[in-house]
Design an enzyme around this catalytic site. Structure first.
Site, PDB file in Angstrom:
ATOM      1  N   SER A 180       0.841  -1.196   0.000  1.00 33.48           N
ATOM      2  CA  SER A 180       0.000   0.000   0.000  1.00 33.48           C
ATOM      3  C   SER A 180       0.875   1.244   0.000  1.00 33.48           C
ATOM      4  O   SER A 180       1.609   1.506   0.959  1.00 33.48           O
ATOM      5  CB  SER A 180      -0.917   0.012   1.219  1.00 33.48           C
ATOM      6  OG  SER A 180      -1.484   1.295   1.336  1.00 33.48           O
ATOM      7  N   HIS A 197      -1.251  -1.307  -4.363  1.00 36.69           N
ATOM      8  CA  HIS A 197      -2.489  -0.931  -3.666  1.00 36.69           C
ATOM      9  C   HIS A 197      -2.484   0.589  -3.452  1.00 36.69           C
ATOM     10  O   HIS A 197      -1.588   1.131  -2.799  1.00 36.69           O
ATOM     11  CB  HIS A 197      -2.597  -1.676  -2.329  1.00 36.69           C
ATOM     12  CG  HIS A 197      -3.891  -1.445  -1.619  1.00 36.69           C
ATOM     13  ND1 HIS A 197      -5.048  -2.139  -1.900  1.00 36.69           N
ATOM     14  CD2 HIS A 197      -4.220  -0.581  -0.625  1.00 36.69           C
ATOM     15  CE1 HIS A 197      -6.029  -1.721  -1.122  1.00 36.69           C
ATOM     16  NE2 HIS A 197      -5.548  -0.768  -0.334  1.00 36.69           N
ATOM     17  N   ASP A 232      -4.556   3.877  -2.168  1.00 40.53           N
ATOM     18  CA  ASP A 232      -5.644   4.292  -1.278  1.00 40.53           C
ATOM     19  C   ASP A 232      -6.059   5.730  -1.535  1.00 40.53           C
ATOM     20  O   ASP A 232      -5.275   6.654  -1.317  1.00 40.53           O
ATOM     21  CB  ASP A 232      -5.183   4.182   0.177  1.00 40.53           C
ATOM     22  CG  ASP A 232      -5.055   2.745   0.627  1.00 40.53           C
ATOM     23  OD1 ASP A 232      -6.053   2.010   0.517  1.00 40.53           O
ATOM     24  OD2 ASP A 232      -3.966   2.364   1.081  1.00 40.53           O
ATOM     25  N   MET A 258      -8.506   8.745  -0.376  1.00 40.05           N
ATOM     26  CA  MET A 258      -9.325   9.170   0.780  1.00 40.05           C
ATOM     27  C   MET A 258      -9.807  10.602   0.582  1.00 40.05           C
ATOM     28  O   MET A 258      -9.054  11.439   0.076  1.00 40.05           O
ATOM     29  CB  MET A 258      -8.481   9.118   2.057  1.00 40.05           C
ATOM     30  CG  MET A 258      -7.911   7.755   2.344  1.00 40.05           C
ATOM     31  SD  MET A 258      -6.913   7.808   3.837  1.00 40.05           S
ATOM     32  CE  MET A 258      -6.337   6.103   3.862  1.00 40.05           C
ATOM     33  N   HIS A 276      -8.291   1.559  -4.144  1.00 42.35           N
ATOM     34  CA  HIS A 276      -9.238   1.416  -3.038  1.00 42.35           C
ATOM     35  C   HIS A 276      -9.831   2.791  -2.734  1.00 42.35           C
ATOM     36  O   HIS A 276      -9.152   3.651  -2.178  1.00 42.35           O
ATOM     37  CB  HIS A 276      -8.458   0.845  -1.826  1.00 42.35           C
ATOM     38  CG  HIS A 276      -9.277   0.713  -0.583  1.00 42.35           C
ATOM     39  ND1 HIS A 276      -8.708   0.494   0.658  1.00 42.35           N
ATOM     40  CD2 HIS A 276     -10.618   0.761  -0.364  1.00 42.35           C
ATOM     41  CE1 HIS A 276      -9.660   0.412   1.574  1.00 42.35           C
ATOM     42  NE2 HIS A 276     -10.823   0.579   0.988  1.00 42.35           N
ATOM     43  N   MET A 295     -11.840   5.214  -0.733  1.00 41.68           N
ATOM     44  CA  MET A 295     -12.481   5.497   0.554  1.00 41.68           C
ATOM     45  C   MET A 295     -13.095   6.876   0.445  1.00 41.68           C
ATOM     46  O   MET A 295     -12.640   7.845   1.065  1.00 41.68           O
ATOM     47  CB  MET A 295     -11.443   5.406   1.687  1.00 41.68           C
ATOM     48  CG  MET A 295     -11.089   3.972   2.033  1.00 41.68           C
ATOM     49  SD  MET A 295      -9.519   3.822   2.885  1.00 41.68           S
ATOM     50  CE  MET A 295      -8.418   3.852   1.483  1.00 41.68           C
ATOM     51  N   MET A 324     -11.761  -4.937   5.366  1.00 39.89           N
ATOM     52  CA  MET A 324     -10.913  -4.037   6.157  1.00 39.89           C
ATOM     53  C   MET A 324     -10.654  -4.653   7.528  1.00 39.89           C
ATOM     54  O   MET A 324     -11.583  -5.016   8.237  1.00 39.89           O
ATOM     55  CB  MET A 324     -11.607  -2.679   6.342  1.00 39.89           C
ATOM     56  CG  MET A 324     -11.730  -1.841   5.079  1.00 39.89           C
ATOM     57  SD  MET A 324     -10.160  -1.466   4.276  1.00 39.89           S
ATOM     58  CE  MET A 324      -9.245  -0.667   5.581  1.00 39.89           C
ATOM     59  N   ASP A 343      -6.906  -5.894   4.365  1.00 40.86           N
ATOM     60  CA  ASP A 343      -6.318  -4.565   4.289  1.00 40.86           C
ATOM     61  C   ASP A 343      -6.254  -3.909   5.660  1.00 40.86           C
ATOM     62  O   ASP A 343      -7.272  -3.511   6.217  1.00 40.86           O
ATOM     63  CB  ASP A 343      -7.168  -3.716   3.326  1.00 40.86           C
ATOM     64  CG  ASP A 343      -6.518  -2.390   2.994  1.00 40.86           C
ATOM     65  OD1 ASP A 343      -5.385  -2.141   3.459  1.00 40.86           O
ATOM     66  OD2 ASP A 343      -7.149  -1.602   2.263  1.00 40.86           O
ATOM     67  N   GLY A 344      -5.021  -3.822   6.187  1.00 45.90           N
ATOM     68  CA  GLY A 344      -4.807  -3.095   7.437  1.00 45.90           C
ATOM     69  C   GLY A 344      -4.165  -3.942   8.519  1.00 45.90           C
ATOM     70  O   GLY A 344      -4.648  -5.024   8.849  1.00 45.90           O
ATOM     71  N   GLY A 345      -3.037  -3.465   8.996  1.00 44.35           N
ATOM     72  CA  GLY A 345      -2.395  -4.123  10.141  1.00 44.35           C
ATOM     73  C   GLY A 345      -1.747  -5.454   9.833  1.00 44.35           C
ATOM     74  O   GLY A 345      -1.485  -6.247  10.753  1.00 44.35           O
TER      75      GLY A 345
HETATM   76  C1  DX5 Z   1      -6.244   2.061   5.405  1.00 49.90           C
HETATM   77  C2  DX5 Z   1      -5.839   1.694   4.009  1.00 49.90           C
HETATM   78  C3  DX5 Z   1      -4.786   0.654   3.972  1.00 49.90           C
HETATM   79  C4  DX5 Z   1      -3.509   1.080   4.624  1.00 49.90           C
HETATM   80  C5  DX5 Z   1      -2.851  -0.129   5.210  1.00 49.90           C
HETATM   81  O1  DX5 Z   1      -7.331   2.887   5.378  1.00 49.90           O
HETATM   82  O2  DX5 Z   1      -6.925   1.210   3.261  1.00 49.90           O
HETATM   83  O3  DX5 Z   1      -4.554   0.194   2.652  1.00 49.90           O
HETATM   84  O4  DX5 Z   1      -2.619   1.714   3.746  1.00 49.90           O
HETATM   85  O5  DX5 Z   1      -1.747   0.277   5.928  1.00 49.90           O
HETATM   86  P1  DX5 Z   1      -1.025  -0.686   6.970  1.00 49.90           P
HETATM   87  O6  DX5 Z   1      -0.597  -1.894   6.217  1.00 49.90           O
HETATM   88  O7  DX5 Z   1       0.109   0.150   7.453  1.00 49.90           O
HETATM   89  O8  DX5 Z   1      -2.025  -1.011   8.046  1.00 49.90           O
HETATM   90 ZN    ZN Z   2      -6.530   0.151   1.295  1.00 48.97          ZN
END
Ligand code: DX5
Ligand code: ZN
Length: 215
Positions: free
Chosen positions: A7, A32, A34, A36, A65, A67, A136, A174-176
């Protein structure tokens, strides 16, 4: 082997070209990206012009992605910018079926993203139309957050729904995602691992991508 999708939210924007080069030279499969809007999520990242430039650097799959609220207004623009997979959030799409058709008619893969509080059951009637479900595993908006453990149950549940119906839908987490939890996430039934900070904050990003790829 999983599909690995670094990402770029966690990349160094001052050195974006180098970051693209690194991912291109790595074993990663997807970029990936993102987007926002400061409305659907409490943060603003980057948008169309940045994605247009990133697209020019790579032959890999560009997984965008969104958001953002009212994502249907921008489906064509993101196609033009170079998206291969376009994910929109179920929480902001009252006409999700129509929007999925619009994405597919333009030749992109249709992704549906679901927030941690959204039950995977909500996908039941639309699952056969979807190419990728972005589950997510943090609340969207920021990189570097902690994986929400309950997501593992959601992965298993969604895997069962997909397999029982013999569908060809990818599960993306996606995330963490970290090197410590990625194996458990894959074993639960995940196809695509998104990793931001784990990759870009690593001393050896390519090695980290290779390690995720091996799981
Ligand atoms: C969060 C994004 C993710 C984010 C993940 O809103 O959609 O794609 O970049 O970042 P990490 O891998 O650091 O949790
Ligand atoms: Zn994402």
């Amino acid at each position: 082997m999983s599909i690995v999708a670094p990402s770029f939210l966690a990349s160094n924007f001052l050195r974006l070209e180098d970051e693209c080069k690194m991912v291109n030279e790595s074993e990663a499969d997807w970029f990936h990206l993102d987007v926002m809007d400061g409305s659907f999520v409490p943060n603003i990242s980057f948008g169309l012009p940045v994605i247009q430039h990133i697209r020019k650097t790579t032959q890999k799959v560009c997984d965008v992605h969104l958001m953002i609220v009212e994502p249907w207004k921008f489906i064509e623009e993101f196609k033009k910018a170079g998206a291969d997979v376009l994910s929109i959030h179920i929480e902001v799409c009252p006409n999700l079926h129509r929007n999925i058709q619009q994405i597919k008619e333009l030749g992109m893969k249709a992704g549906v993203a679901v927030n941690p509080h959204t039950p995977v059951n909500f996908l039941e009637d639309i699952l056969h139309e979807i190419d990728v479900v972005n589950l997510m595993s943090v609340n969207p908006g920021f990189g570097g957050q902690k994986f929400i453990p309950y997501t593992l149950e959601k992965i298993k549940q969604l895997r069962k729904m997909i397999d029982e119906r013999g569908l060809n839908v990818l599960i993306e987490i996606d995330g963490g995602v970290t090197l410590d939890n990625a194996k458990t996430i894959v074993d639960a039934g995940t196809d695509v691992l998104v990793a931001g900070s784990t990759v870009f904050s690593s001393n050896d990003p390519k090695g980290t991508i290779a390690a995720l790829k091996k799981l």
